[in-house]
Each structure stands twice: as structure tokens, then as C-alpha cells.
Design an enzyme around this catalytic site. Sequence first.
Site, PDB file in Angstrom:
ATOM      1  N   ASP A 105       0.816  -1.214   0.000  1.00 43.02           N
ATOM      2  CA  ASP A 105       0.000   0.000   0.000  1.00 43.02           C
ATOM      3  C   ASP A 105       0.852   1.267   0.000  1.00 43.02           C
ATOM      4  OD1 ASP A 105      -2.066  -1.786   0.216  1.00 43.02           O
ATOM      5  OD2 ASP A 105      -2.911  -0.947   2.052  1.00 43.02           O
ATOM      6  N   ASP A 106       0.185   2.377  -0.313  1.00 44.98           N
ATOM      7  CA  ASP A 106       0.701   3.753  -0.122  1.00 44.98           C
ATOM      8  C   ASP A 106       1.656   4.246  -1.202  1.00 44.98           C
ATOM      9  OD1 ASP A 106      -0.810   3.609   2.136  1.00 44.98           O
ATOM     10  OD2 ASP A 106       0.850   3.721   3.554  1.00 44.98           O
ATOM     11  N   HIS A 155      -5.892   3.084  -4.054  1.00 48.45           N
ATOM     12  CA  HIS A 155      -5.843   3.332  -2.616  1.00 48.45           C
ATOM     13  C   HIS A 155      -6.445   4.696  -2.258  1.00 48.45           C
ATOM     14  CE1 HIS A 155      -4.609   2.034   1.279  1.00 48.45           C
ATOM     15  NE2 HIS A 155      -3.603   2.860   1.435  1.00 48.45           N
ATOM     16  N   HIS A 159      -5.872   9.589   1.691  1.00 53.51           N
ATOM     17  CA  HIS A 159      -5.420   8.734   2.791  1.00 53.51           C
ATOM     18  C   HIS A 159      -5.706   9.396   4.146  1.00 53.51           C
ATOM     19  CE1 HIS A 159      -3.178   5.639   4.941  1.00 53.51           C
ATOM     20  NE2 HIS A 159      -3.052   4.986   3.797  1.00 53.51           N
ATOM     21  N   HIS A 258       3.658  -2.411   3.096  1.00 51.23           N
ATOM     22  CA  HIS A 258       3.668  -1.027   2.611  1.00 51.23           C
ATOM     23  C   HIS A 258       4.929  -0.739   1.799  1.00 51.23           C
ATOM     24  CE1 HIS A 258       0.731  -1.007   5.873  1.00 51.23           C
ATOM     25  NE2 HIS A 258       0.188   0.041   5.266  1.00 51.23           N
TER      26      HIS A 258
END
Length: 304
Positions: A105-106, A155, A159, A258
Site C-alpha cells: 500500500d501507499d 488506494h 489517505h 507497505h
Amino acid sequence: MRKRRRLNRRGKKAVLILLTFITSFLVGWGTITKADTTEQETKISSIPAKPLSLSSGTKKAFASSKLHQSIQYKQEIKREQRQHQKAQNLLEADRDNKDIYLTFDDGPSSNTNQLLDVLDQYNAQATFFMLGPNIQSHPSVVKRIVKEDFGVGLHGITHDVHKIYNSKKAPLQEMTKDQQILHNITGSHSRLVRLPYGSIPYLTVGMRSLLDQNGFKIWDWNVDSKDWELKDQRFVHKTIHDIQNLKKKGEVPVVLMHDSAATIRYLPQLLNYLEQHGYQTKKITNKMPPLTFQCEGRCHSISS
């Protein structure tokens, strides 16, 4: 006497003729009346029935009613249960091959090329759930991800838990924008969604329903590496421990990690373990039924 008899005969004949006339008249009248009735019925039946129309105000009132919301909630829960079962069936089929799904992720970030190099070194597949602004900042590495046939997912944009969950339409709006950014840069169309912090507890049933109606698939995980918290080889030990437990249960691991420097530094230890124990890394695709956390009474608005 003869005259009287003739009169009687003539009278009887006249009466008979009169009765015959009356009978014929009544029969004819009945036929005409019946024909008129049939014609009227035909005309009535030929008139198209108009559906009962409700005013926009009535429809809006029903849409916001507790009854409608309750019906929607039950329908969405049943849909997610069916979807969850499909995902479990697919993962059970993958279990026999010791498959595993690694997700990051991210990203993308300035570290992503190094992450791809490590994955390439071990011939490992993975799926990247990327943020729209980061895609715009690192277009070349996103193109490399697509070119090397890794999985690509969405995603969101911010955030920020207070933004992406602040209204029913907010998650859909963020994922739609992220999807468009990815498509503009790579030509790829992804329907895979990973919600920041997972779909529990702030992704409400209404939010889930909107995402589903627009073709998005919500992917969570069953192994949280905690690399975001541990930031050293402890996350590798935890991940291996969770993978072993899932194997005992007969479940296929979907691992959350991540796109960060610390994760990349210790990732070879995890990949070594998977290679030595015969695991086959795979990517997530648009065609797969998603593994999604079930609400089970845990979903609620962030403002509640």
C-alpha cells in the site's frame, strides 16, 4: 258457430304471430345489447394501463425512510456474504498450490524501483494499491509496474480517514479519481480497491453499496504484517507466524505490507522463507472475487 270458430282460429293465429314478433324483437335486442357491451369491454381493455406514478417527493421520502434503509442494509449484507463465500472458495482452490498474495500500500514512492528489483530477484509477484497523487508524482515507476505485469489497485487520494469516510459518496469519488489517474498514465483500468486502514469500521454499508454498483472490488487482507509499526525484521517474524497459522486452518494468505524503505530492507527474509517452503506468489486481478472484511455490526459512520 262457424263464424265464431273462424274468429277463434284467426285470433289464435294473430296471437301466435304477435308472440313470434315479440320473441324475435327481444332476441334481437339482447344481441344488440350484448354486442354493445362487448364493444365497450373491448374498448376498455384496449386502453393501456398506466403505472402508478409517485411524485419525486414521495420517492425521496421513501429512499430516506428507515424501511428503505433497512431493506438496502439487508440486501448489501447478503451480497457481501455471497461475495465473501466466492472469495473463500477461490482461495481454497489456491490452497492446494500453496499460493500467497503479497500486497503493498501507499505507493508509488522513491523506493518503489528498489522494491521491484527485490521482487524481480525472487521472481515474485505482488499487487500495488496506489494513491492517485503518488501515481502522478512517479509515473515512470507505475509504468514499470504495469509493464512487468504486477497487479495494480487503487488506494484513493487523500489517505485521510476524516476525508475519505466523511460522506456516503466520498470513497467512490476518491477511487474514481484514482482510477482515472492510473488510466491516464498507464492505460490500465483497475477495479481493485484497498481502503486506507481497511474497510472496517468506517466504510458503511451505503458506501460499500455505491462502490459495488460502480464495479469496484474491495480488497482487505488476512495477514497484517505490521511493517508500518514494527519497521524491522520483527514484521517478518510476525508475518511468517501468521502465514503458518493460516496454513493450519487451510486458508490462503493475503498479506498487507507497505511501500517503504524499512519494508524493502527486510523483505528478502520473507521472500527467502516463501521460496524455501514452496509458496507461489500471485497477483490479484479484476476477475477475482474480493476478500473483504464483513460488517457483522461493526460498520458505522465516522461521525457517530
